[in-house]
Design an enzyme around this catalytic site. Structure first.
Site, PDB file in Angstrom:
ATOM      1  N   TYR A 120      -3.616  15.589 -17.831  1.00 17.26           N
ATOM      2  CA  TYR A 120      -4.791  15.948 -18.626  1.00 17.26           C
ATOM      3  C   TYR A 120      -5.665  14.722 -18.914  1.00 17.26           C
ATOM      4  CZ  TYR A 120      -2.191  20.300 -19.621  1.00 17.26           C
ATOM      5  OH  TYR A 120      -1.490  21.475 -19.529  1.00 17.26           O
TER       6      TYR A 120
ATOM      7  N   LYS B 291      10.372  15.380 -12.505  1.00 17.55           N
ATOM      8  CA  LYS B 291      10.235  16.152 -11.268  1.00 17.55           C
ATOM      9  C   LYS B 291      10.128  15.122 -10.154  1.00 17.55           C
ATOM     10  CE  LYS B 291       9.962  19.928  -8.978  1.00 17.55           C
ATOM     11  NZ  LYS B 291      11.078  20.894  -8.886  1.00 17.55           N
TER      12      LYS B 291
ATOM     13  N   ASP C 107       5.431  26.247 -24.955  1.00 11.78           N
ATOM     14  CA  ASP C 107       5.145  27.684 -25.065  1.00 11.78           C
ATOM     15  C   ASP C 107       6.423  28.474 -24.793  1.00 11.78           C
ATOM     16  OD1 ASP C 107       2.408  27.298 -25.611  1.00 11.78           O
ATOM     17  OD2 ASP C 107       1.801  28.944 -24.296  1.00 11.78           O
TER      18      ASP C 107
END
Ligand code: NAI
Ligand code: MG
Length: 355
Positions: free
Chosen positions: A139, A190, A251
């Protein structure tokens, strides 16, 4: 010396942000007042309505006006009439970035009496906290779009990972892990597929972890960690994650804790050079906005995190205990938790449970 006063810049924002913010501030005010502390809210009308009137999400000098507050409280931003990349990029991300709120702290707990989608899991088994890197990563806003409107149109969105940025979030996460009984830290990586950014991430995690021999650090690929949060939530204590991974995992954590409406977040500038910002993690929920049924608990809990940041750990605990009482009692709940109460009913119940 007078009683402590805290100036809070309030941005209710859009949709249910306007509904849950006053309820959360009423709880914060009630608990502070009883302790002889004055909360001085200064409310700003910024958000998508402001954008429709002025072409801007915030006043031109908004960041200067926020700078002197002791904390910022945000409801939610977003309306179907304004593209999300405009609303988020012109309000939330500038605040997080300019004020170096590089820690995004998000507790995820299954509260007593709330039944999550994982049947028969006791409340004690879901008690996680995520430290999400909040200033760079995916971001960072670096990239571009070329050959617009042609068949060759191309977009590049680059993840930005710096040693300094990773180090400070991992160190903060190690400190949080050290302060909790289990002292477990899960790093979301990852590095099997993202061979540049996530390998640097892993290297820095190893280096910082070496300074915290009392904290058990484990690395999980983010997809496996997501599955583990559902299948074995009891094995997760503190999570440290990049901006994108942390956004998604929290979330998920909120969902397994019963509802997105319960989860709070803190955008922290740990050095306190700039104000920190507190908000529920949910968005403006246009599907239920205007009906007075939004769950205010995420916003109220965010208010508790704000009180903690302002130096009032006892008031944080009092508010969280009041939330636990209301949820465990079970009579006053909004529809997302299977009840019929309104946003205001829940706010009143939490205030009543403060004593
Ligand atoms: P959302 O969080 O607004 O809603 C997702 C689902 O959860 C909806 O079905 C909603 O009704 C439900 N929900 C959310 N909060 C709730 C609450 N307090 N009580 C009961 N139910 C609740 O996410 P969505 O739909 O992806 O985004 C809607 C808008 O919000 C978009 O414009 C998005 O950009 C914005 N957004 C803003 C955020 C912020 O201000 N920090 C964060 C996430 C989304
Ligand atoms: Mg999110």
């Amino acid at each position: 010396m007078g009683q402590p006063r805290h100036r809070i810049a309030v941005i209710p924002g859009d949709g249910i942000g306007q509904e849950v913010t006053p309820v959360a501030l009423a709880v914060v005010d009630a608990v502070a007042r009883r302790a002889g502390i004055t909360i001085e809210p200064v409310t700003h009308p910024w958000g998508c309505d402001y954008y429709r009137d002025t072409g801007r999400m915030m006043a031109a000098d908004a960041l200067d006006r926020l700078r002197d507050s002791d904390a910022i409280f945000l409801g939610a931003i977003g309306h179907p009439s304004v593209p999300d990349h405009v609303s988020v990029w012109e309000l939330i991300l500038p605040i997080r970035q300019r004020f170096e709120q590089y820690v995004n702290l998000r507790p995820m707990r299954l509260m007593p009496g709330v039944s999550g989608p994982l049947a028969n899991v006791p409340a004690a088994d879901i008690d996680m906290i995520c430290l999400r890197e909040n200033s760079e990563g995916e971001y960072a806003g670096v990239g571009g779009r070329v050959h617009r409107g042609t068949p060759d149109e191309t977009a590049v969105q680059t993840g930005v990972f710096t040693r300094r940025g990773i180090e400070r979030i991992v160190r903060y996460a190690c400190e949080v892990a050290r302060s909790r009984p289990r002292r477990l830290l899960a790093s979301a990586t990852k590095s099997n597929a993202l061979q540049h950014s996530m390998v640097l991430w892993d290297d820095v995690v190893d280096e910082v972890a070496a300074e915290y021999p009392d904290v058990t650090v484990r690395k999980y690929h983010v997809d496996a960690l997501a599955a583990r949060m559902v299948t074995h939530p009891r094995t997760i204590d503190v999570i440290v994650a990049s901006n994108l991974f942390g956004d998604i995992l929290t979330d998920l954590g909120a969902a397994v804790s019963g509802s997105l409406g319960v989860a709070p977040g803190a955008n922290l500038n740990p050095e306190r050079r700039h104000p920190s910002m507190f908000e529920p993690i949910h968005g403006s929920a246009p599907d239920i906005a205007g009906r007075g049924i939004a769950n205010p608990i995420g916003a109220i809990w965010a208010g508790a995190l704000m009180l903690d940041h302002l130096g009032h750990r006892d008031l944080h605990d009092r508010v969280v205990t009041a939330i636990e009482r209301v949820l465990a009692d079970g009579r006053v709940r909004t529809p997302d938790l299977g009840g019929q109460a309104t946003t205001a009913d829940v706010g009143r119940a939490v205030v009543d449970a403060l004593s």
